[in-house]
Structure formats: structure tokens, C-alpha cells
Design an enzyme around this catalytic site. Structure first.
Site, PDB file in Angstrom:
ATOM      1  N   ASP A 172       0.827  -1.203   0.000  1.00  0.00           N
ATOM      2  CA  ASP A 172       0.000   0.000   0.000  1.00  0.00           C
ATOM      3  C   ASP A 172       0.864   1.256   0.000  1.00  0.00           C
ATOM      4  O   ASP A 172       2.082   1.205   0.209  1.00  0.00           O
ATOM      5  CB  ASP A 172      -0.902   0.017   1.237  1.00  0.00           C
ATOM      6  N   TYR A 218       7.086  -9.792   6.754  1.00  0.00           N
ATOM      7  CA  TYR A 218       7.075  -8.355   6.979  1.00  0.00           C
ATOM      8  C   TYR A 218       7.660  -8.035   8.352  1.00  0.00           C
ATOM      9  O   TYR A 218       7.637  -8.877   9.269  1.00  0.00           O
ATOM     10  CB  TYR A 218       5.645  -7.805   6.945  1.00  0.00           C
TER      11      TYR A 218
END
EC number: 5.4.99.12
Length: 284
Positions: free
Chosen positions: A63, A124
Site C-alpha cells: 500500500d 514483513y
């Protein structure tokens, strides 16, 4: 859907990184917004002196504001273009790309490779500090400031209740026709000597906003606003909870993407395309 490369083309794997601060995410968008995909495709077209734009497929679409250290993509190039340009392509891309995105490696991908569907996990990291003075100015684009003291042990206790295969609908932004079933393989937090807490989050795949929502829930546990079993109860409820905040994107970095052995790539790609469901409870 087949992963067979079109005749006369070669599939090329790209390993890359970027600082997401000034990007509107990975994927190309209408309206001229700056994206990572757009920058790389433009640079690739320019340095190969091509009229055609060669479209990239990425392991995980990030994003706006999210960073990547170990992103992976692939592109199918005409074999004559690859043959002519590949010896100097990496250096030419370095000269053409803006400084906040780098391609570190370019190589012909093995048979069956698909950057998105062949991946078996994505890892992540989310970084946050509860230092009462705030964030080191040199790290401000990569570390979230949380202005309550955080109990890392309580956060890890809560994280353990989220591991495994579940329907993460409570932590995902729903997309039409897409499943929210995921296998969360690792979720753990460590505070370093500088006081920065790094959450490691690894799963076979992630649905939209999943990592940032999970971190939002754990922060509420860490600062004492919720008990350690609360994130698990939210997960079990299966619906979005207004108390779960999607934390800001700048603390999030895609660190690494994992792939199976070359001979298993095609099978993994086929498996990943199947829509998942959880085992039904009870018997027939």
C-alpha cells in the site's frame, strides 16, 4: 490459468527494494499517481528502447507508504530484447530509476516461476517505539511512535493466539470474491537496545490491511487497553471490530519472500490459485 511463458519470450525475476514514503503503493493507478510499478516499467521501457510496456507481476502489492527490502517481481520479455540488453540492464536501470527504488538482481527465472503465485511465504517487519521523546528523526519514515509504554511480553502472549490457519476476516479489508483464510506462520515481537520494537509477521499470504490491523490489536494489548486474549476473541468473532485500528503504513516493510525448490514452483503456483476454505466443524 497457465504459467507457460509465451513463445519467443523469457521470464525474468527481479529482486528489488524501495522506500514507499513518496509512492501511492505498488500498483499502477489512474490519474498519474506515482507508483513503484509505474516507475520500474517506465524505466524498463526506456533502457530497452521499446515501444511496448512490459508489465510486472509482483509477489505482494504494498500500500501507499509501505516499504520493501526484499520484494520480488517477474516480467516476460521478448527473447531478443533480453539477449541484447541483459548484460548491462541492471546498471542501466540504476541510472534511470529514481533513488527511492532499486533493482538489485535480474535473472532468467526457472520454469514454472510466478513471483506472486509460486511464493510460499512473505515476511514483513513492523517497527514501533514507545520512547517518550518520540522517534529518532533519521528513522521517522520507518518507525511508528506509540505514546503509551508497551509491554512486549503481553504482546507476544496475545500474538501466540493468532498463529495458524484461520479466517482473518476480522483483520482484513474485504475484497469481493477474495478469501480471507490465511496461515499465520510467525508473529513475534522483540525490543532492541535502542528501544525499537520490531514485530516479525510471516504468512503464506496476506489479505488487505491484515498486518497493520494485527499490529493495531497488539498495540492495544501492549499499552494495557485490552487483555492478552482480546485479539484472539476478535479473530474468532470473524467480523471487523471498530476497536482494531489499522496502524499507519510507514512502520511496515516487506523484508523477504520465500519460494520452494525449482521443481516445486509450478505445483505451488497451481495450489495458490485454488480458493481456500477451512475444514468444516463436526461430522457429516
Amino acid at each position: 490459468m497457465s504459467d507457460e511463458v509465451e513463445a519467443g519470450h523469457v521470464r525474468v525475476r527481479l529482486d528489488l527494494s524501495y522506500d514507499g514514503s513518496e509512492f501511492s503503493g505498488w500498483a499502477k493507478q489512474a490519474g498519474g499517481r506515482r507508483t513503484v510499478q509505474g516507475e520500474i516499467e517506465d524505466a524498463l521501457r526506456t533502457v530497452t528502447r521499446s515501444r511496448e510496456t512490459y508489465e510486472l507481476t509482483v509477489a505482494g502489492r504494498t500500500d501507499a507508504g509501505v516499504h520493501a527490502r526484499g520484494q520480488v517481481a517477474h516480467v516476460d520479455l521478448p527473447r531478443e530484447v533480453w539477449a541484447e540488453h541483459h548484460p548491462k540492464l541492471l546498471k542501466r536501470l540504476a541510472g534511470r530509476l529514481p533513488r527511492d527504488v532499486r533493482v538489485w538482481a535480474l535473472r532468467e527465472a526457472p520454469s514454472g516461476f510466478n513471483a506472486r503465485f509460486s511464493a510460499v511465504w512473505r515476511r514483513y517487519a513492523y517497527r514501533v517505539t514507545d520512547n517518550p521523546g518520540g522517534v529518532d528523526p533519521l528513522l521517522r519514515s520507518h518507525v511508528l511512535w506509540h505514546d503509551w509504554p508497551l509491554d512486549v511480553a503481553a504482546m507476544n502472549e496475545a500474538a501466540r493466539g493468532l498463529l495458524g490457519e484461520h479466517d482473518f476476516a476480522a483483520y482484513c479489508k474485504k475484497r469481493e470474491g477474495a478469501t480471507t483464510i490465511r496461515t499465520l506462520q510467525e508473529l513475534s515481537l522483540v525490543r532492541d537496545d535502542d528501544g525499537i520494537i520490531t514485530a516479525t509477521v510471516r504468512a503464506d499470504a496476506f489479505c488487505h490491511n491484515m498486518v497493520r490491523s494485527l499490529i493495531g490489536a497488539l498495540l492495544f494489548v501492549g499499552d494495557g487497553h485490552r487483555p492478552a486474549d482480546w485479539p484472539g476473541k476478535v479473530l474468532a468473532a470473524g467480523v471487523r471490530d471498530s476497536a482494531v485500528h489499522v496502524v499507519r503504513p510507514h512502520g511496515l516493510t516487506l523484508e523477504e519472500v520465500g519460494y520452494p525448490a525449482d521443481e516445486l514452483l509450478a505445483a505451488r503456483s497451481k495450489e495458490a490459485r485454488n480458493k481456500r476454505s477451512l475444514p468444516s466443524a463436526g461430522c457429516c
